[in-house]
Design an enzyme around this catalytic site. Structure first.
Site: not given
Length: 336
Positions: A159, A186, A279
């Protein structure tokens, strides 16, 4: 949320102010006209979120992002009027820890609330990431007899700071690396193709967007390329899916890792790189419990030590490694 705006264009500043006004909980605490001013203002009053322009005098948004994340880290979203022209700068800033990128809201359209919606959604997601996340259900594994065998796979999630980390990792692998690679980063769908092209050019590895229905294959690095989640299916192919709808980040790293746990029966390694939030941590733990090697990036080499930290906290990683050692470790695993 306390928000700062860094932009040298009065019209862009006004557009951002108008967009933020649709959500009374958001407060603009300061505005800076260049990156150097933003670095100093962040020291004096660190906001929850900075909306950062890229092209500015004195110091651009890329360098300002690097300095702020090193000195007074906070959430940063890149705001740009021309994402295609600025694609390389966007990913450089994300490599230094910027969380996301969004177009500057338009002024003067027939529906100003609709124009503000993409920015407000990004902010809502970041606000959620800064809070607490409920636990996920444990994945139920499928027996080996129910799935078709695939040989070797590296599943990588990243991310904030991910683009630069992925560049370093992929540069460390040879073109004939003997395992399929699937990346879940992401990044909004509109930037995914540009990221694949940038990674391909920057790393020297063949990177492209994953297509619905294709099988991970040796010699190609596949990047999740839509705002839906990507999964491995029972027949070994990849598919995009809107479910589960309650996942804030789309694509979700957890969703992909857990699908690997269910349906990949060859060798696999799960790698969780830099990023804000949690996540990927539960998915990495599921991979470890399935018997796969799992690796989390260490704190010192992470631009944002959120996701790897969450993985370490629940003992999801077999190994915690500096970024520059992950590629050699993958070579060691798959060339024994």
């Amino acid at each position: 949320m306390k928000i700062a705006i860094v932009n040298d264009m009065p019209m862009a500043i006004e557009a951002l102010r108008r967009a933020l006004a649709f959500e009374p909980a958001h407060q603009v605490i300061w505005v800076a006209a260049n990156g150097a001013d933003a670095v100093q203002r962040s020291i004096e009053q660190t906001p929850d979120l900075i909306l950062m322009d890229l092209i500015m005098p004195v110091m651009d948004g890329v360098e300002a992002t690097r300095r702020i994340m090193a000195e007074t880290p906070c959430a940063i979203v890149i705001v740009t009027v021309d994402r295609e022209q600025n694609m390389r700068r966007v990913f450089e800033a994300m490599g230094h820890g910027a969380l996301d990128v969004v177009d500057t809201p338009a002024i003067g359209g027939p529906n100003p609330r609709e124009a503000a919606a993409p920015l407000l959604r990004k902010i809502l997601n970041i606000d959620w990431l800064m809070g607490q996340r409920v636990g996920r259900e444990r994945v139920v594994t499928t027996s080996r007899s129910e799935v078709s065998r695939r040989d070797r796979l590296v599943a990588i999630g990243s991310s904030a700071g991910g683009p630069a980390a992925l560049e370093i990792l992929l540069k460390g692998l040879p073109e004939n690396f003997p395992a399929a690679i699937v990346l879940v980063q992401h990044v909004d769908q509109v930037f995914a193709a540009g990221m694949a092209e940038w990674l391909c050019s920057a790393s020297g590895m063949p990177v492209r967007l994953a297509k619905e229905g294709e099988t991970p294959q040796v010699g190609v690095v596949l990047l999740a390329g839509t705002n839906h989640h990507i999964r491995l299916l029972k027949d070994g192919t990849l598919a995009y899916t809107a479910e589960p709808v309650n996942e804030v980040y789309r694509p979700s790293i957890d969703v992909f890792f857990e699908s690997v746990t269910r349906y990949w029966t060859g060798e696999a390694v799960g790698v969780l790189l830099t990023g804000m939030g949690r996540d990927g941590a539960q998915g990495l733990k599921a991979m470890r419990e399935r018997g796969f090697l799992t690796i989390a990036q260490d704190q010192a080499s992470s631009a944002v030590y959120g996701m790897p930290k969450a993985a370490a906290a629940i003992d999801a990683a077999v190994e915690i490694r500096p970024l520059h050692t992950i590629a050699p470790r993958l070579m060691e695993v798959f060339t024994q």
